[in-house]
Structure formats: C-alpha cells, structure tokens
Design an enzyme around this catalytic site. Structure first.
Site: not given
Ligand code: MN
Length: 705
Positions: A100-101
C-alpha cells in the site's frame, strides 16, 4: 523456554544511531515473543521479512514522528503475542503496509516470501485501500459482509485486526477528524468482528479506545468513578470470596480469583440504554474464578463443583444462571456464570472458567495454538480453526443481536461484493463483469457502458470483478451494444437486455444519429490502428511544420551528420516504428523540413525508404555522451480515432523523446499502452505523464520503472 534470542543484525554496519537501536530492539522483542510461543521456529523468514519491510519503509515516518517500521513490528507483535499466530502471519504483519505505501508490489512479495504471505498482504491492502479510501463511506454492515466474504484466509482478518488495534493504541497522534473516522469504524466494524471471532480482550480494548476518542468527557467521568470505587470494590470482593476460597482450598483446587470491573464502554452503554446512573449498575462488580485443570473430562464437573461453593454461601439470582459449558456460545466462549447477593446487598456476577476456557475467552480460537507443541500454522491446525469459524458463521446464535445473525453468510460464497465509487454495495454472482455491474445498477448505464475503472485503472467491459473491487462505470452516449457484448457479461439480466436492444436496433428502419455516427466510425479499433500506420508510411517525409514556420538550413547530404541525443532538442527525429537508441546502427533521412529522421538499419521501413528515396539519405554518427536512463510509462484510456497518433506526436515531437518500445493492446473500448524510452530526469517523465493525461480519452499515465 525463557532463553533470550539474539537476532541476526550484523550485516549493516551503520546501525548505531539511536533510532536504529530502538527499531532493532523492538524487532528483538518481537522475536523473543515468537521464540517463547509453541510455534515451530521459523526465525529466518521472519528476519527476512523484517529486513524487507525495513528497507521498503526506509525514511518513512508515522505522524507521531517515529520511524514507520515500528508500526509493522508492533502489529506483528500483536499477531504473535495477543492472537497467538505463527510465522506466516508474523511475516504478513511485518509486510502488511509494503504494497500500500511503498513501491514494492504483490509480485515482489510473492517472489521473496511465496504465495501465501503475498495473498495475506494483498488481502489486508485491499481491505484498507479499496474500501476505506477517503472517498468511500461504506456502511458498517456492508463492510463486515465484505470483509468476511473476501477473506478466504482468516489470517487476513486477524492481521487487519492487529493493524487496527495498533492504530487505535496510537490514535492520539492523528488529526482529530481522522480520529473520529477511525474510532467510528472501529466501533461499528472491528469491535463486533472481534467479538464474533471470540477475541473478547481485543474487542473490549477496541471499544474502550474508540469510546475514549468519541466521547472523551464521558470516558473520563466513568474512569474516575471506576477508580474512586476501586478500593471499596476490592474490599467487597475480598469479603465475598473469602468463604469460597476456603472451600476451594479444602477441595484441593489450584486457582486464581480476579475481581474484575466492567469496561468503560460497557458501563457507558448500559447507562445509556437503561437510563441509569453509574451507581445502579450492579454488574460493575464481577469476580472470575479461573482454575487449573489437566483432565478435559473433569472440566465441566469442576465448574459445577465450584458453582456449589457459591450457592452454599450466598443467595443466587435464579434468572441469571448462564450455562455456557453445556452449550458454548457460537464464538466458542465457554464458562459458567451466576449472580449472587454479596455484602451490602450488592449483586455480584461470578464467572467460573478453567484456564483453557479463560484463554479461549480472551484470545478466541487462537488460544488453541497454546495447547499444541511445534505447531505449524500453515497446516491442518489452521484449517481446523477456519472450519470452526465457518461453522460459527453458518450457525449464528439465535438471540444475539450481532451482525451475523441477521445476515446469511458463507465464507466461501458464490457471490461477490463490489462497491460503487460512493460506497454502495452490490451483490453479484462470482464471474460477473464490468458490464454486468453496469446493468445491475441501471439498464441505461449498461447500454452505454464503455469501460470500468478499478483502483484508478481502466478495465474493459468483459473484465471479471472480484470481491472488494470498487468500480466506476464509464459511459458514453454514443456507445451502444454490439452482438459480441453478449459474451462480455455473465448475468442473465445483462444478456437479455443486450439481446433485446440488438433485436430492436435490427428491426429499426431508420438509423439513429448515433448509429449513423458509429457506421461512419471504423468498427474495430484494430482496423483503425492499421489505417493509421498506413498513413504514417504513405508519407514518410511529410512536413510537420505549420505554415509560416521557417525551414531549417539545408543539410549537406554528402557530409557525415553528427547526432546529438543529449541536447535539449536533439538535432534529429525518430519515428515510432523502430525507435533507435543512441549507439544503434541507424540511417538518416532528410525530410521536407530539412530535418534528419532516424531509423534503425534493420527497420523494414528504412529498407523501403532506402530504395525509394536514396537522394534523401544521409550518413550519421552518434555524438555526445548519453547520460540518459531508461524509463517506462503506462497509459490507459478510452480508445478513439487518432489517439495513438496524438500520443506519439506528444512524446516524440513535443517532448522529443526517443521511444524505445511501445506496446498497445485494445480490449473493446479500452486501450493499454506501455512505452519505454530514455530520459534525462524523472521530472521530465512526470511532466510528460501530466501532458498525456490532458489528451482526450487518456485516463491513466504513470511511470512504472
Ligand atoms: Mn498498518
């Protein structure tokens, strides 16, 4: 096992900064927890996951200012210490925010850690990214439904639960409006889910933390009252249990008695629903007897034996006996509850549990791990637990008010749950496509559907949806069904609507303006591409200059022409057919504007040009030094006439970029394009992407390497 484990941390030489020491110490503590558990010791893969995550989150910080990696470490620690899970879950927890990051993908994780861990990480990512994105406001009900349906591996939910717990524990450093959002979700989604999975300790903690942020004043008041009354409560409990303790001792029990206070949130809820003051809540007082037991066959009998120790000393409330040992609660909870009249006429609730029952009550089925040695989480044990959870889901408690009782739910459902951009839930059969979803929303949407957009990417009509997808339907008024649309959908509804439309359209005597328009437009985008290429070939030297623009000075065809690829504006042009790189063997052709156009020597177009336009040929050599690096961008868009031409025009002429390779594929109305080239700075690639996005129909343009 109590010997401390020293993690392998010798490889990096410069770990002496204080922050590195804090991070490594946190990981060290995590490993110790794991080593002390009953799980099979797979330390190596955990260390590998740690190094991977640390590298991926390098330089990133949480809002509190601490290094980001401390969060995944903390989540992994909850996973092992509070949920009792093993190496697979620990690795997934360490890696849970990587996809996600950071720039790492699911594929990277699968390559390094295998499919199972990658699946869990992807599941966790999907839950947080797709559903609770800033735009979507999903009703709790839908979310829970979705959460359970999409998690074919229960560990996805457990890792997500641990993630949420840590975020709640550190919520103080978040912005207030975020605090509200997260606290709200926690109360509506995660706490009931924790309850459902039998994770009561986590449930109470989540509730209290959420309550603290949602109603800080009320929370403080209740905590103060609980603290004020503590001394008194302890005294009463001591007096109350004294005669029972005597009997327990005489009967030879090994036991522990805890005087327990209701959680702040439960007190608050009771005050609110019953409209009573704090003082009138009788079950603020509770006593728990936990006894050691090594013979499962005697467990029930011992509970009832202890029960009689209370009834012999006190008057019990006839309506408040709860036998959760003969018929356990659906979430696995087992205990014997009674309420007795204690000192000062106060009713006191008593819970009688064996040590094992107590741990199951606190940890849920995760507690079962604790009773097995050398457990390998990946194998049968997890399946057993999964089946138990599935059983719970299939046979909800009759009277409970929690969510699963009102919803018939299958963990492995033949249905998928997808969301509109606004967060509305749609239930579709497994196998449903973008087109099915469009028709499910509205027939008009289906009839004019061009494509779908999932996680910012365009997908064609026939794209199969997955549970959790949040799908935007892209339409055009000039778009109408064609016979092949029947194959693009799965549901009977969509198929019949399309057939009806086609039948009507076939019977119509007069064509609608849209239909006329479509007939005028080449039907297949393949055809369109071919004609474009033809056009490009037909006129290889056509002037690209507008009228009035001055032609460059004539190029001397007899001299060697030096190419300067590093110049801001290279002194040559490229065609998209072969896109030579600096250093490639190339041929130069002089066009009508007296500009040099390059082709690879091997390019078939160059061969044709060479034979037909020999007089325009110029010998070239490469000059300058190439300091450029390769880059690849990806484009998605709605296909239309001239789009390829415009893209090429923008990239190679406006931006003067030499395209190394370009792949285009079209599915129905959607095209995907993958383009590689050399560039000088990353900014110029971003700038190019911004410009590409301004072209009509281009919906996505991003650098991928
Ligand atoms: Mn996280």
């Amino acid at each position: 096992m109590s010997d401390s484990y020293s993690p392998f941390l010798t490889s990096s030489a410069s770990t002496d900064s204080q922050e590195d020491r804090i991070v490594d110490a946190a990981f060290h503590d995590l490993l110790n927890c794991y080593v002390e558990s009953n799980h099979r010791k797979k330390v190596e893969i955990i260390e590998k996951a740690y190094r991977f995550a640390k590298e991926a989150h390098k330089g990133a910080r949480r809002r509190s200012g601490e290094p980001y990696i401390l969060h995944p470490i903390a989540v992994a620690r909850i996973v092992v210490e509070e949920l009792g899970l093993g190496s697979t879950s620990i690795c997934a927890a360490l890696l849970h925010d990587v996809v996600e990051d950071t720039d790492y993908t699911r594929e990277d994780i699968e390559m390094a850690f295998g499919k199972k861990i990658a699946d869990i990480v992807e599941g966790v990512t999907k839950i947080s990214g797709g559903i609770f994105g800033d735009k979507a406001s999903v009703q709790a009900e839908n979310f829970r439904k979705l959460l359970l349906s999409m998690s074919t591996d229960i560990r996805v939910i457990l890792v997500k639960m641990a993630d949420r717990l840590h975020n709640m524990r550190t919520l103080g450093s978040m912005r207030p409006e975020k605090q509200y959002k997260i606290a709200g979700e926690t109360l509506y989604v995660y706490a009931p889910l924790a309850h459902r999975l039998g994770l009561s300790k986590i449930k109470y903690e989540l509730e209290d933390l959420a309550f603290k942020y949602e109603h800080p004043q009320k929370y403080r008041e209740i905590i103060e009252k609980v603290n004020e009354t503590e001394e008194h409560r302890v005294a009463i409990a001591r007096e109350f249990v004294a005669p029972v303790k005597k009997m327990l001792d005489e009967a030879g029990f090994k036991y522990e008695i805890k005087a327990r206070v209701k959680s702040a949130y439960s007190i608050y809820k009771k005050m609110e629903t019953k409209k009573i003051p704090f003082e009138e809540i009788y079950d603020v007082y509770a006593v728990r007897v936990i006894f050691d037991n090594d013979d499962d066959a005697l467990e029930k009998i011992k509970c009832w034996q202890i029960y009689t120790f209370f009834t012999e000393n006190y008057k019990t409330h006839p309506e408040r006996l709860r036998d959760w040992i003969s018929i356990p609660k659906a979430n696995g909870y087992r205990a014997l509850h009674l309420t007795a009249m204690g000192p000062e006429g106060k009713w006191i609730e008593v819970q009688i549990r064996s040590r094992k029952m107590d741990e199951i009550a606190e940890l849920g089925y995760a507690a079962h791990w604790k009773y097995k040695d050398g457990v390998n989480e990946d194998e049968s044990e997890l399946d057993t637990w999964m089946n138990t959870i599935k059983d719970i889901l299939a046979h909800p408690e009759p009277n409970a008010l929690d969510f699963l009782d009102t919803i018939k739910l299958n963990l492995f459902s033949s249905e998928i749950y997808v969301f509109t951009p606004k967060g509305d839930l749609l239930t579709l059969p497994t196998g449903a496509t973008v087109l099915d979803m469009a028709f499910a929303i509205h027939s008009q949407l289906g009839l004019h559907c061009m494509a779908g957009k999932i996680s910012h990417r365009l997908v064609p009509l026939s794209h199969k949806l997955q549970s959790g997808d949040q799908v935007e339907i892209i339409t055009s008024n000039s778009r109408n069904p064609t016979p092949e649309w029947v194959d693009y959908c799965y549901t009977a509804k969509a198929k019949s609507r399309i057939r009806t439309y086609l039948k009507k359209a076939g019977n119509a005597d007069i064509l609608s303006p849209e239909e006329l328009d479509r007939i005028a437009t080449p039907e297949s985008s393949h055809e369109e591409k071919r004609s474009l290429v033809k056009r490009l070939l037909r006129n290889p030297f056509s002037s690209k200059k507008k009228k009035g623009e001055k032609k460059a000075a004539p190029i001397d065809r007899k001299k060697v022409f030096t190419l300067y690829p590093d110049d801001k504006e290279p002194n040559y042009h490229l065609e998209s057919c072969c896109s030579p790189l600096p250093g490639d063997d190339v041929l130069g052709f002089v066009n009508e504007d007296e500009e040099v156009v390059l082709h690879k020597v091997s390019c078939p177009i160059a061969m044709r040009l060479k034979s037909a336009y020999g007089s325009r040929l110029v010998v070239t050599r490469w000059g300058g030094s190439s300091s450029k690096f390769p880059a690849t961008i990806e484009l998605d868009g709605i296909d239309r006439r001239h789009i390829l031409e415009e893209i090429v025009e923008l990239v190679s002429h406006k931006f003067n970029i030499n395209i190394r390779s370009m792949n285009i594929s079209t599915h129905q109305d959607v095209f995907h394009c993958n383009m590689s080239f050399f560039t000088d700075t990353a900014e110029s690639v971003d700038n190019l992407c911004d410009n590409l996005l301004n072209l009509k129909g281009v919906k996505f343009a991003k650098r991928v390497t």
